[in-house]
Motif scaffolding. Structure first.
Motif, short mmCIF file in Angstrom:
data_model
loop_
_atom_site.label_atom_id
_atom_site.label_comp_id
_atom_site.label_asym_id
_atom_site.label_seq_id
_atom_site.Cartn_x
_atom_site.Cartn_y
_atom_site.Cartn_z
N PHE A 75 -30.78 29.00 9.36
CA PHE A 75 -31.54 30.18 8.94
C PHE A 75 -30.79 31.45 9.30
N VAL A 76 -30.96 32.47 8.45
CA VAL A 76 -30.59 33.85 8.78
C VAL A 76 -31.91 34.52 9.13
N THR A 94 -39.20 38.58 12.32
CA THR A 94 -39.88 39.35 11.29
C THR A 94 -39.53 38.87 9.88
N ASP A 95 -38.42 38.17 9.76
CA ASP A 95 -38.02 37.61 8.46
C ASP A 95 -37.06 36.46 8.70
N ALA A 96 -37.07 35.51 7.79
CA ALA A 96 -36.17 34.36 7.88
C ALA A 96 -35.82 33.91 6.48
N GLN A 97 -34.55 33.63 6.28
CA GLN A 97 -34.05 33.14 5.00
C GLN A 97 -33.30 31.84 5.26
N PRO A 98 -33.42 30.85 4.37
CA PRO A 98 -32.64 29.63 4.57
C PRO A 98 -31.15 29.94 4.49
N TYR A 99 -30.37 29.29 5.33
CA TYR A 99 -28.92 29.44 5.29
C TYR A 99 -28.42 28.67 4.08
#
Length: 171
Positions: A75-76, A94-99
């Motif tokens: 994750f980023v 506060t936010d998470a994006q799949p790597y």
């Protein structure tokens, strides 16, 4: 003791069951699901030195299945400082994006990227270096602009982003 070590080892080999939704709002560390911080950068929305690390961007990873291997980025994440546990900062995610899958040879770069040729200190990007002969790296797997004060990513078209090549001889 042997059963504990076996259970811990099996947990490392298990697929990650944590989702981006599971991460948002949590205070970390401790990190869930075998995740740990692979790296990151402090972010500020202020000119005051006391607030230089009010926010962060980072990469969370799982340990390598092979003890000689590299951690696997998952994750980023963006976070806001929630306090300290001794010397270690704690972040409310506060936010998470799949790597991006299959991009473990990329690394997080923050504060030294451009969008359409214009410097943008709020851009976080996953980049891969290609030697020392070019000043700007265009091999970007993912990019997002950190929006403050809510510390959320506005995901960017990675084709519009390039970042300074930190290995470039001309620097």
């Amino acid at each position: 003791m042997g059963a504990t070590v076996l259970a811990w080892s099996m947990a490392l080999l298990a697929p990650v069951s944590v989702t981006t939704t599971d991460l948002i709002g949590r205070v970390m560390p401790p990190y869930p699901g075998g995740l740990d911080e692979l790296g990151g950068s402090c972010v500020t929305g202020s000119t005051d030195a006391a607030h230089v690390c009010d926010y962060s961007v980072g990469v969370l990873a799982t340990p390598a299945a092979d003890p000689a291997g590299e951690p696997v980025p998952r994750f980023v994440v963006a976070g806001q400082l929630a306090g300290r546990d001794g010397p270690r900062a704690q972040w409310r995610i506060t936010d998470a994006q799949p790597y991006p899958a299959g991009r473990s040879d990329y690394y997080l770069q923050f504060g030294t990227c451009r969008v359409n040729g214009q410097d943008d200190a709020r851009v976080a990007a996953l980049v891969r270096q290609h030697g020392t002969t070019t000043e700007w790296v265009k091999d970007v797997a993912w990019a997002g602009r950190l929006r403050l004060p809510d510390a959320r990513f506005d995901v960017l078209d990675a084709r519009t982003v390039d970042c300074i090549n930190e290995a470039y001889y001309g620097l």
